[in-house]
Design an enzyme around this catalytic site. Sequence first.
Site, PDB file in Angstrom:
ATOM      1  N   ARG A   1       0.852  -1.187   0.000  1.00  0.00           N
ATOM      2  CA  ARG A   1       0.000   0.000   0.000  1.00  0.00           C
ATOM      3  C   ARG A   1       0.889   1.238   0.000  1.00  0.00           C
ATOM      4  O   ARG A   1       1.727   1.392   0.883  1.00  0.00           O
ATOM      5  CB  ARG A   1      -0.900   0.000   1.248  1.00  0.00           C
TER       6      ARG A   1
ATOM      7  N   HIS B   1      -3.324  11.055   0.588  1.00  0.00           N
ATOM      8  CA  HIS B   1      -2.801  10.880   1.949  1.00  0.00           C
ATOM      9  C   HIS B   1      -2.296  12.250   2.426  1.00  0.00           C
ATOM     10  O   HIS B   1      -1.123  12.435   2.718  1.00  0.00           O
ATOM     11  CB  HIS B   1      -1.698   9.811   1.951  1.00  0.00           C
TER      12      HIS B   1
ATOM     13  N   GLU C   1      -7.745   8.510   6.182  1.00  0.00           N
ATOM     14  CA  GLU C   1      -8.075   9.238   7.405  1.00  0.00           C
ATOM     15  C   GLU C   1      -8.592  10.657   7.149  1.00  0.00           C
ATOM     16  O   GLU C   1      -7.961  11.648   7.566  1.00  0.00           O
ATOM     17  CB  GLU C   1      -6.855   9.284   8.335  1.00  0.00           C
TER      18      GLU C   1
ATOM     19  N   ASN D   1      -7.573   2.081   9.972  1.00  0.00           N
ATOM     20  CA  ASN D   1      -6.246   2.140  10.582  1.00  0.00           C
ATOM     21  C   ASN D   1      -6.454   1.987  12.073  1.00  0.00           C
ATOM     22  O   ASN D   1      -7.171   2.780  12.692  1.00  0.00           O
ATOM     23  CB  ASN D   1      -5.565   3.473  10.276  1.00  0.00           C
TER      24      ASN D   1
ATOM     25  N   TYR E   1      -4.540   1.467  15.751  1.00  0.00           N
ATOM     26  CA  TYR E   1      -3.310   1.441  16.553  1.00  0.00           C
ATOM     27  C   TYR E   1      -3.600   1.166  18.023  1.00  0.00           C
ATOM     28  O   TYR E   1      -2.943   0.352  18.649  1.00  0.00           O
ATOM     29  CB  TYR E   1      -2.557   2.767  16.421  1.00  0.00           C
TER      30      TYR E   1
ATOM     31  N   GLU F   1      -3.724  -0.122   8.166  1.00  0.00           N
ATOM     32  CA  GLU F   1      -2.535   0.235   8.957  1.00  0.00           C
ATOM     33  C   GLU F   1      -2.662  -0.355  10.350  1.00  0.00           C
ATOM     34  O   GLU F   1      -3.725  -0.266  10.970  1.00  0.00           O
ATOM     35  CB  GLU F   1      -2.399   1.759   9.138  1.00  0.00           C
TER      36      GLU F   1
HETATM   37  C1  FCB Z   1      -1.615   7.299  10.592  1.00  0.00           C
HETATM   38  C2  FCB Z   1      -1.221   7.823   9.235  1.00  0.00           C
HETATM   39  C3  FCB Z   1       0.106   7.318   8.735  1.00  0.00           C
HETATM   40  C4  FCB Z   1       1.118   7.121   9.828  1.00  0.00           C
HETATM   41  C5  FCB Z   1       0.546   6.439  11.043  1.00  0.00           C
HETATM   42  C6  FCB Z   1       1.517   6.209  12.148  1.00  0.00           C
HETATM   43  O1  FCB Z   1      -2.494   8.184  11.212  1.00  0.00           O
HETATM   44  O2  FCB Z   1      -2.197   7.469   8.298  1.00  0.00           O
HETATM   45  O3  FCB Z   1       0.529   8.158   7.722  1.00  0.00           O
HETATM   46  O4  FCB Z   1       1.785   8.283  10.130  1.00  0.00           O
HETATM   47  O5  FCB Z   1      -0.566   7.142  11.511  1.00  0.00           O
END
Ligand code: FCB
Length: 448
Positions: free
Chosen positions: A75, A119, A164, A293, A295, A353
């Site tokens: 990607r 992006h 995002e 995404n 985290y 992500e």
């Molecule tokens: C996300 C972004 C990506 C990267 C990660 C850690 O929010 O999409 O570009 O920086 O965080």
Amino acid sequence: MSGPRPLEGMILGAASSAIQIEGSWDADGKGESIWDRWFHIPGRCKATGDVACDHYHRFQEDVQLLKQIGVDSYRFSVSWPRVMPQGRGPVNQAGLDFYRRLVDLLRKNGIKAAVTIYHWDLPQTLQDLGGWANPDTAAYFRDYAGTLFEAIGRDVDVWITHNEPYVAAFMGHATGRFAPGHRDHSEALAVSHNLLRSHGLAVQAYRDTGLAGKIGITLDYFPASPATDSEADVLAAQRDRESHLGWFADPIFLGHYPAMMWEHYKKKGLVLPRVTLEDLELIRSPVDFLGINYYRSSVARDCPGEDWPLDRTYVPAPGEKAQANYRHQPEKLFEYLRFLNDTYAPKEIMVTENGYGAQETPDRHGRVMDYDRIDYLYRHLEQCIRARENGLPLSAYYVWSLLDDLEWTGGYAHRMGLVRVEYETQERTMKESACWYGRVIRERRLVE
Ligand code: FCB
């Protein structure tokens, strides 16, 4: 290898974005982006993307790294001002050729291409015309996307219209922490509406081409649980979700903005976007997948008296870190996937992500033994397997990131790559996590 292969049939990949790795910010006719402008304001950021990982000149080596790891898919994002320096009008052939060569090389190496169209790097000339607050930007975006579909569409498996949009709209225009750095909450609402319209226009333009790939969007969110089961905290969690995830996912999948948040913004006296039925139809154009995404998860607590328009939903207790509400909780990924499936019923969900950042130094043999990253990825992939075993339509997973990279305003200190980049020499070294991930991909199951 014998034994169950629970990751069979799932696309396993790695991700990046243009600004964060390409460098060559003004090479070969590329135009300036809002992030180039932002990075160049003295004292504003820790670093610039002028050179970054020099991927623009080293993409062949980077494709070889992808090949060595063995990913199914890569990607990456296209830089709009590299392809269209003014954001509209003439195409910069050298810029387009760069992406043509990249997708050719991926194909030759048996790696699928997943392309993010936007992006966050809007051409500065479009910003000068009002940026995403200008409704015309959505049409320029459609034309730019159409240029990409025509030039490389046959070799691209997956298109992500926006990465995002919440961050682009609210961090760029309400908190002002990201480019273009505005602090006007009403503008952020207008921007989000135009981002959504531009998404719909690109999806429709893609359908018109008759190409057989998939198109969708990637949304970010830190799934919030209420701090207590008090009604106030439960409502705070709902506001958190509606203002962040729901502000984009509801219009795309349900055809309307989230009602509670809409009223909330109105009560705060913000100017809400003028939304027509045609807009809502457009935004709801069927997508092939929802990208997320993921985290961390978060905790929401009602904070009376906090009067920032978004409403802060968490105030750290004395002695707690400012970001104490964000937590690594892999099992929340499973719950989140189930929530998304129940609420929005997307055809497919892709984790576009997921990854782990740290300040790392190689050992005396030059190796990076990044066991914390392996542990993080392991525990999130475990939840992906669980989701699939529970019948959720999760089809892909991408590690952020292929390379250590420019983490926006944070500069280069926070390393997120499977591959270490030595910025002085641009030397690349596979970390232990890259080797581990390669084994996972080969064996299609989690290995220790
Ligand atoms: C996300 C972004 C990506 C990267 C990660 C850690 O929010 O999409 O570009 O920086 O965080």
